[in-house]
Scaffold this motif. Structure first.
Motif, PDB file in Angstrom:
ATOM      1  N   TYR A  63      46.810  62.768 -22.135  1.00 25.52           N
ATOM      2  CA  TYR A  63      48.250  62.522 -22.090  1.00 25.52           C
ATOM      3  C   TYR A  63      48.598  61.672 -23.296  1.00 25.52           C
ATOM      4  CZ  TYR A  63      46.968  63.415 -17.226  1.00 25.52           C
ATOM      5  OH  TYR A  63      46.427  63.933 -16.089  1.00 25.52           O
ATOM      6  N   ARG A  64      49.506  62.158 -24.102  1.00 23.68           N
ATOM      7  CA  ARG A  64      50.006  61.382 -25.240  1.00 23.68           C
ATOM      8  C   ARG A  64      51.340  60.795 -24.820  1.00 23.68           C
ATOM      9  NH1 ARG A  64      53.838  61.835 -28.775  1.00 23.68           N
ATOM     10  NH2 ARG A  64      53.646  60.807 -30.795  1.00 23.68           N
ATOM     11  N   ILE A  65      51.364  59.474 -24.706  1.00 27.08           N
ATOM     12  CA  ILE A  65      52.561  58.786 -24.241  1.00 27.08           C
ATOM     13  C   ILE A  65      53.151  58.023 -25.419  1.00 27.08           C
ATOM     14  CG2 ILE A  65      53.488  57.133 -22.595  1.00 27.08           C
ATOM     15  CD1 ILE A  65      50.939  57.760 -20.871  1.00 27.08           C
ATOM     16  N   ASP A  66      54.299  58.479 -25.900  1.00 27.96           N
ATOM     17  CA  ASP A  66      54.960  57.871 -27.043  1.00 27.96           C
ATOM     18  C   ASP A  66      55.596  56.552 -26.630  1.00 27.96           C
ATOM     19  OD1 ASP A  66      56.931  57.444 -29.244  1.00 27.96           O
ATOM     20  OD2 ASP A  66      56.245  59.432 -29.838  1.00 27.96           O
ATOM     21  N   THR A  67      55.580  55.573 -27.527  1.00 28.98           N
ATOM     22  CA  THR A  67      56.210  54.283 -27.208  1.00 28.98           C
ATOM     23  C   THR A  67      57.726  54.408 -27.169  1.00 28.98           C
ATOM     24  OG1 THR A  67      56.119  53.655 -29.548  1.00 28.98           O
ATOM     25  CG2 THR A  67      54.331  52.880 -28.123  1.00 28.98           C
ATOM     26  N   ASN A  68      58.266  55.449 -27.760  1.00 31.19           N
ATOM     27  CA  ASN A  68      59.692  55.734 -27.667  1.00 31.19           C
ATOM     28  C   ASN A  68      59.915  56.451 -26.337  1.00 31.19           C
ATOM     29  OD1 ASN A  68      62.307  56.698 -27.828  1.00 31.19           O
ATOM     30  ND2 ASN A  68      62.053  57.637 -29.843  1.00 31.19           N
ATOM     31  N   VAL A  69      60.529  55.777 -25.390  1.00 30.85           N
ATOM     32  CA  VAL A  69      60.652  56.314 -24.032  1.00 30.85           C
ATOM     33  C   VAL A  69      61.503  57.578 -23.965  1.00 30.85           C
ATOM     34  CG1 VAL A  69      60.221  54.137 -22.860  1.00 30.85           C
ATOM     35  CG2 VAL A  69      62.555  54.747 -23.513  1.00 30.85           C
TER      36      VAL A  69
END
Length: 148
Positions: free
Chosen positions: A38-44
């Motif tokens: 899972y790639r979770i971007d810091t930009n929500v």
């Protein structure tokens, strides 16, 4: 006429390619084939990406529990000098457990060359690679050890 001018061939200097070495301890190769990332971007506002581990393995093959991941942008949203891994967390999920690479920072730039034939080539230089794994700061060319 051709003696004074340099002739350029069609070669292309792409430059450095991001490779993060990871050793999966106590895993089978088939478990790695079934591991999700899972790639979770810091930009929500950016949606989380989910994909199989093999999609970011440098060679696109998993032949051992020692691999290298790379920042291939499967949706072609980034150019030569931006990284798919910059400003995100990567969560590895193998069903019975998880591990995370947090706060990834990958900064790239164009390496300057004097060669007129390759002045417009990408010639990527990886300037910074860092992230947190299990409370430890990991930098460029360091190996990550993921335990089951």
């Amino acid at each position: 006429f051709y003696g004074c001018k340099r002739h350029c061939d069609l070669s292309l200097i792409v430059g450095e390619i991001l490779r993060i070495p990871i050793e999966f301890n106590n895993f089978s190769i088939s478990e790695l084939h079934n591991t999700l990332v899972y790639r979770i971007d810091t930009n929500v506002k950016v949606k989380r990406d989910t994909f199989s581990l093999i999609n970011i393995v440098f060679t696109n093959e998993i032949k051992s529990t020692k691999i290298q991941i790379t920042d291939k942008d499967m949706k072609n949203r980034y150019g030569h000098y931006e990284s798919y891994f910059n400003a995100c967390d990567l969560v590895f999920d193998w069903g019975s457990g998880r591990d995370t690479l947090r706060n990834l920072i990958v900064l790239k730039s164009k390496k300057e060359v004097d060669d007129e034939c390759h002045k417009d080539d990408p010639n990527v230089r990886i300037d910074v690679v860092s992230f947190i794994h299990k409370g430890k700061l990991i930098k460029k060319n360091e190996t990550v050890f993921i335990e089951k």
